[in-house]
Scaffold this motif. Structure first.
Motif, PDB file in Angstrom:
ATOM      1  N   ARG A  92       1.705   1.981  -3.484  1.00  0.00           N
ATOM      2  CA  ARG A  92       0.555   2.591  -4.155  1.00  0.00           C
ATOM      3  C   ARG A  92       0.459   4.072  -3.794  1.00  0.00           C
ATOM      4  O   ARG A  92       0.174   4.917  -4.651  1.00  0.00           O
ATOM      5  N   TYR A 147      -1.203  -3.874  -1.907  1.00  0.00           N
ATOM      6  CA  TYR A 147      -1.442  -2.839  -2.919  1.00  0.00           C
ATOM      7  C   TYR A 147      -2.932  -2.747  -3.241  1.00  0.00           C
ATOM      8  O   TYR A 147      -3.488  -1.665  -3.401  1.00  0.00           O
ATOM      9  N   GLN A 164       0.827  -1.199   0.000  1.00  0.00           N
ATOM     10  CA  GLN A 164       0.000   0.000   0.000  1.00  0.00           C
ATOM     11  C   GLN A 164       0.868   1.258   0.000  1.00  0.00           C
ATOM     12  O   GLN A 164       0.486   2.287  -0.570  1.00  0.00           O
TER      13      GLN A 164
END
Length: 295
Positions: free
Chosen positions: A41, A112, A38
């Protein structure tokens, strides 16, 4: 004999403790990998947003970068990774000793994906319990209409915006998107963005909120009360229009949260972003806002 019994019992308890310890380490690996996914991202998103504002001669700091949302997204990624590592390894804790590089980066990918993976996991991996838990409130409401409590109108407007803006035709057409959301709440608007801007008058049933420095704050307050709120600006050729939603804090203490489609550029449609991202620096302070009560 008694001594042997106690020894076996001690070994069994020790085995349980070791299993719990391995389990915690297993989950920790998933959380770290998920947070990393994440984080990647978030970095990609920040880089893209930074390039956008740099082209306008501004910076993310001055545009009101929301750090708390970034932290929350990393937390979500960690949660997805902590859950997802079990799906990759087949729900066997003993797989802890055989985690490969491919498995690790598989969990990074799960992080992600974030909330998309969590929802999919609950609906597919826990069909009898998890999915039922997600739908519990909705089922109870359908079974007992006497106690049904609908979501607040500001939430309903946001949900409508989220759903309708994911339709490619709406994401690439600001006026089409605004009209689609308006129609779901019994509000009629016609034409393109410039036409909609002309319709935002008291003569047409709208409450005019103005275009001054405090107009954005008035728009946010109206959205929080559950009114349908539009922001629009007429321009030569094609104007632009946004749907204002509930949200705080305002960027620069004057730009409310909005959703909007972007003409022929659906990849850059606005999902719950502040209005300063919807116009350039020369235009964003002359946006006209208006609200309408929803019956």
């Amino acid at each position: 004999m008694r001594h042997a019994y106690h020894l076996l019992r001690y070994q069994a308890e020790l085995g349980k403790a070791m299993t719990a310890s391995v389990l915690l380490q297993f989950v920790a690996i998933g959380v770290i990998a998920g947070a990393l996914g994440q984080g990647i991202r978030a970095i990609v998103g920040i880089k893209k947003a930074s390039d956008e504002v740099a082209a306008e001669g501004s910076t993310l700091r001055s545009e009101g970068l929301d750090v708390s949302r970034l932290v929350l997204s990393v937390f979500i990624g960690g949660t997805a990774g902590g859950v997802g590592i079990f799906t990759i390894t087949g729900f066997h804790v003993t797989a802890y000793t055989n985690i490969s590089v491919e498995m690790f980066f598989g969990v990074v990918g799960i992080g992600y994906a974030g909330t998309d993976f969590i929802e999919g996991f609950v609906r597919t991996q826990l069909p009898n319990r998890g999915a039922a838990a997600l739908a519990l409130s909705g089922q109870a409401q359908r079974a007992s209409p006497e106690i049904y409590i609908p979501p607040p109108v500001p939430d309903l407007i946001k949900q409508s915006c989220e759903r309708l803006l994911r339709i490619p035709a709406n994401a690439s057409d600001c006026s089409g998107f605004a009209k689609a959301v308006a129609a779901e709440f019994g509000v009629t608007m016609t034409g393109l963005a410039n036409d909609i801007a002309d319709q935002l008058t008291s003569a047409n049933g709208w409450t005019e909120l103005g275009s001054d420095a405090q107009a954005g704050r008035r728009a946010a307050e109206a959205a929080a009360r559950g009114e349908f709120v539009i922001g629009a600006r007429k321009e030569v050729g094609n104007g632009h229009v946004v749907v204002v939603v509930e949200g705080m804090p305002l960027a620069h203490d004057k730009y409310p949260f909005c959703y909007w489609g972007k003409l022929n550029d659906p990849a850059n449609a606005g999902f719950n972003r502040t209005a300063n991202w919807a116009w350039d620096r020369a235009s964003r302070d002359s946006v006209t806002y208006a609200s309408r009560k929803i019956s």
